[in-house]
Write a protein that holds these residues in place. Sequence first.
Motif, short mmCIF file in Angstrom:
data_model
loop_
_atom_site.label_atom_id
_atom_site.label_comp_id
_atom_site.label_asym_id
_atom_site.label_seq_id
_atom_site.Cartn_x
_atom_site.Cartn_y
_atom_site.Cartn_z
N ALA A 227 0.83 -1.21 0.00
CA ALA A 227 0.00 0.00 0.00
C ALA A 227 0.86 1.26 0.00
O ALA A 227 0.60 2.22 -0.73
N VAL A 228 1.91 1.27 0.83
CA VAL A 228 2.80 2.44 0.89
C VAL A 228 3.55 2.60 -0.43
O VAL A 228 3.67 3.72 -0.96
N ALA A 229 4.04 1.51 -0.98
CA ALA A 229 4.76 1.59 -2.25
C ALA A 229 3.86 2.12 -3.37
O ALA A 229 4.28 2.95 -4.19
N GLU A 230 2.62 1.67 -3.39
CA GLU A 230 1.68 2.13 -4.41
C GLU A 230 1.37 3.63 -4.24
O GLU A 230 1.32 4.37 -5.22
N ALA A 231 1.21 4.07 -2.98
CA ALA A 231 0.93 5.49 -2.72
C ALA A 231 2.10 6.36 -3.17
O ALA A 231 1.91 7.41 -3.79
N LEU A 232 3.32 5.92 -2.88
CA LEU A 232 4.50 6.69 -3.28
C LEU A 232 4.65 6.72 -4.80
O LEU A 232 5.00 7.75 -5.38
N SER A 233 4.36 5.62 -5.45
CA SER A 233 4.46 5.57 -6.92
C SER A 233 3.46 6.51 -7.57
O SER A 233 3.79 7.21 -8.54
N ARG A 234 2.24 6.55 -7.04
CA ARG A 234 1.22 7.42 -7.63
C ARG A 234 1.52 8.90 -7.40
O ARG A 234 1.22 9.74 -8.24
N GLN B 30 -2.67 13.73 -1.40
CA GLN B 30 -3.68 12.93 -2.07
C GLN B 30 -3.94 11.63 -1.32
O GLN B 30 -3.07 11.12 -0.61
N ARG B 31 -5.14 11.14 -1.49
CA ARG B 31 -5.56 9.90 -0.83
C ARG B 31 -5.37 8.75 -1.80
O ARG B 31 -5.83 8.80 -2.95
N VAL B 32 -4.67 7.72 -1.34
CA VAL B 32 -4.49 6.50 -2.13
C VAL B 32 -4.92 5.34 -1.25
O VAL B 32 -4.21 4.95 -0.31
N GLY B 33 -6.10 4.80 -1.51
CA GLY B 33 -6.64 3.75 -0.66
C GLY B 33 -6.89 4.29 0.74
O GLY B 33 -7.57 5.29 0.93
N GLU B 34 -6.31 3.64 1.73
CA GLU B 34 -6.48 4.07 3.12
C GLU B 34 -5.38 5.04 3.56
O GLU B 34 -5.39 5.49 4.70
N LEU B 35 -4.44 5.36 2.67
CA LEU B 35 -3.30 6.19 3.04
C LEU B 35 -3.40 7.58 2.43
O LEU B 35 -3.96 7.76 1.35
N THR B 36 -2.83 8.56 3.13
CA THR B 36 -2.67 9.90 2.60
C THR B 36 -1.18 10.16 2.38
O THR B 36 -0.38 10.00 3.31
N VAL B 37 -0.82 10.50 1.17
CA VAL B 37 0.58 10.82 0.86
C VAL B 37 0.65 12.31 0.57
O VAL B 37 -0.17 12.87 -0.16
#
Length: 392
Positions: free
Chosen positions: A20-27, A238-245
């Motif tokens: 989840a964290v990796a996906e948020a950082l990539s986006r 921005q919100r990515v799933g349950e995480l805010t990056v």
Amino acid sequence: MSALILREGDQPRRVELSQAVAEALSRAGGLQLVQTSQPGWWEMSSGTNVGVVTVGGLQIILQPKLPIQRLVFLMGYARQPAFWRDHSVSLDPAADVPEVLAHAFVRLATRALDQGLLKGYQTVEESLSVLRGRIREADQVRRHWGRAIPLEVRYDDFTVDIPENQLLLAATERLLRIPGLQRGLRAGLQRLRLLLADVTAPVSGQTRPRWTATRLNTRYVPALELAELILDGRSFEQRVGELTVSGYLFNMATIFEDFVTVALREALTPHEGRSSLQHRHHLDVADLVPIRPDFVWSKDGRPRIVADAKYKAEKPSGFPQADLYQMLAYCTTLGVPIGHLVYARGNEDAREHVVRGSGVRLVAHALELDAPPAAVLGHIGALAQVMIDGVV
């Protein structure tokens, strides 16, 4: 919150991240992530970005390889050469980029506002039940069809709601959105926001307030110049799933390109000719393929110098010499016999290539950035002279 420090140009760091964290950082962008063969482990690097990114309890600090004082000089000179050639801002070399900018801004803005908020006349257009200033006759007729009230009026108001104060407020709001700032810095920024309470808050996507240095706003100028640099950074949440990056980033490639092209323009000013930044042209006679060299200098209506600023060499898969192909296209299209590629020293070496069948010379220069501002500008001046000497 745990912190991970990545330095620009260093080898990728091997880090353990959840999917989840990796996906948020990539986006969000700004980082380069490559999954390893071991599940849950990634190779992470900063690419050409500097700043800070926060996600899921992890703060990633992206440090420039240049001293922060040099970085701010490059950023500032590209905006206002006359000011940054002769001025500098005292900065803490040990802090990260957002923290350095916030410290300096709080200090300079507080000093600017110590004598009270600057006021000025602003033209106001609004609907009133009493007459003030002049009636906007066309708007009165169009909106109210002959009714006497309300009145569509225009008047000059002596107010603190002027571009200078709006710009300081915009920079304050931007800094307050940066993740991970120290509590003391946030308190200083909150005090500035309170002082600017009667100023119109910035609207996302709105054109940045424009100002001009005058004798009346002299005490504001250092803070305003720094505010412009702060607003040039890319702030995001921005919100990515349950995480805010969230983050605040500067791109070194853009900073380098802007600095080199503006500095070349300034260095070539004594020579008769015209400089064009991000020069618009087309590769083909049908004008279907646009090209945009970073810098073109023309004389007597003809391009004589063409240059591209490349912080790092572009080497896409299958085209390891893409910069040379691009510059050859520029030279061929513009009818210029010499093309100049300007790299940051350490990212690419100085060299020269003569193209078979055409005789076009492609010259790569390496610019030393980790030097005092006067030395960097002196190097640019010498580079400009080499370009002029090559004009035929």
